[in-house]
Scaffold this motif. Sequence first.
Motif, PDB file in Angstrom:
ATOM      1  N   SER A   1     -33.269  52.622  21.777  1.00 25.32           N
ATOM      2  CA  SER A   1     -34.599  53.100  21.341  1.00 25.32           C
ATOM      3  C   SER A   1     -34.479  54.085  20.190  1.00 25.32           C
ATOM      4  CB  SER A   1     -35.319  53.761  22.517  1.00 25.32           C
ATOM      5  OG  SER A   1     -34.538  54.812  23.029  1.00 25.32           O
TER       6      SER A   1
ATOM      7  N   SER B   1     -37.928  41.464  16.888  1.00 27.17           N
ATOM      8  CA  SER B   1     -38.719  42.594  17.397  1.00 27.17           C
ATOM      9  C   SER B   1     -38.222  43.028  18.766  1.00 27.17           C
ATOM     10  CB  SER B   1     -40.202  42.203  17.474  1.00 27.17           C
ATOM     11  OG  SER B   1     -40.676  41.827  16.193  1.00 27.17           O
TER      12      SER B   1
ATOM     13  N   ARG C   1     -41.969  36.584  20.040  1.00 29.74           N
ATOM     14  CA  ARG C   1     -40.806  37.328  19.548  1.00 29.74           C
ATOM     15  C   ARG C   1     -39.524  36.491  19.602  1.00 29.74           C
ATOM     16  NH1 ARG C   1     -38.999  41.653  22.196  1.00 29.74           N
ATOM     17  NH2 ARG C   1     -39.763  40.985  24.260  1.00 29.74           N
TER      18      ARG C   1
ATOM     19  N   GLU D   1     -36.478  47.189  26.654  1.00 30.29           N
ATOM     20  CA  GLU D   1     -36.599  46.446  27.905  1.00 30.29           C
ATOM     21  C   GLU D   1     -36.013  45.040  27.825  1.00 30.29           C
ATOM     22  OE1 GLU D   1     -39.037  48.066  26.263  1.00 30.29           O
ATOM     23  OE2 GLU D   1     -40.956  46.968  26.399  1.00 30.29           O
ATOM     24  N   ASP D   2     -35.598  44.610  26.644  1.00 25.64           N
ATOM     25  CA  ASP D   2     -34.902  43.332  26.503  1.00 25.64           C
ATOM     26  C   ASP D   2     -33.412  43.460  26.841  1.00 25.64           C
ATOM     27  OD1 ASP D   2     -36.883  42.686  23.585  1.00 25.64           O
ATOM     28  OD2 ASP D   2     -37.155  41.830  25.594  1.00 25.64           O
TER      29      ASP D   2
ATOM     30  N   LYS E   1     -36.909  44.970  21.993  1.00 25.82           N
ATOM     31  CA  LYS E   1     -37.349  46.195  22.665  1.00 25.82           C
ATOM     32  C   LYS E   1     -36.259  46.658  23.636  1.00 25.82           C
ATOM     33  CE  LYS E   1     -42.122  44.433  22.686  1.00 25.82           C
ATOM     34  NZ  LYS E   1     -43.291  44.106  23.538  1.00 25.82           N
TER      35      LYS E   1
ATOM     36  N   ALA F   1     -34.067  49.102  18.406  1.00 24.15           N
ATOM     37  CA  ALA F   1     -35.393  48.550  18.678  1.00 24.15           C
ATOM     38  C   ALA F   1     -36.037  48.085  17.372  1.00 24.15           C
ATOM     39  CB  ALA F   1     -36.267  49.588  19.360  1.00 24.15           C
TER      40      ALA F   1
END
Length: 124
Positions: A124, A84, A66, A88-89, A86, A14
């Motif tokens: 994460s 950047s 992003r 959730e990407d 995340k 992340a």
Amino acid sequence: QVQLVESGGGLVQAGGSLRLSCAASGRSLGSSVMGWFRQAPGKERELVAAITWSGNRYYADSVKGRFTISRDNAKNAVSLQMNSLKPEDTAVYYCAADRRGVAVSRDAHDYDSWGQGTQVTVSS
């Protein structure tokens, strides 16, 4: 029909970055609208970013600021710079072409050529 091949996916932490590339062959991208879609497990395929032949861009709200989409018509290629990142990407990312070239459509059914997909995993 144009053949599309994606590359550049992988595993990243992340906050990290990845750059996806899509190489086209078989015919020129010409005036096609080029899009990057993604599909996470159990979710529908969604348009992340798209670019017209003239350079007009669309971004999903979740990636604005992003991600950056670009195309090189001379090289018949499209890329997606993702910063950047995340968790959730995380998804399979697909390059797609809409030969109508009228305007950006968020409907996957309007895109007539697709790549095989490349996995992006953000830890994460």
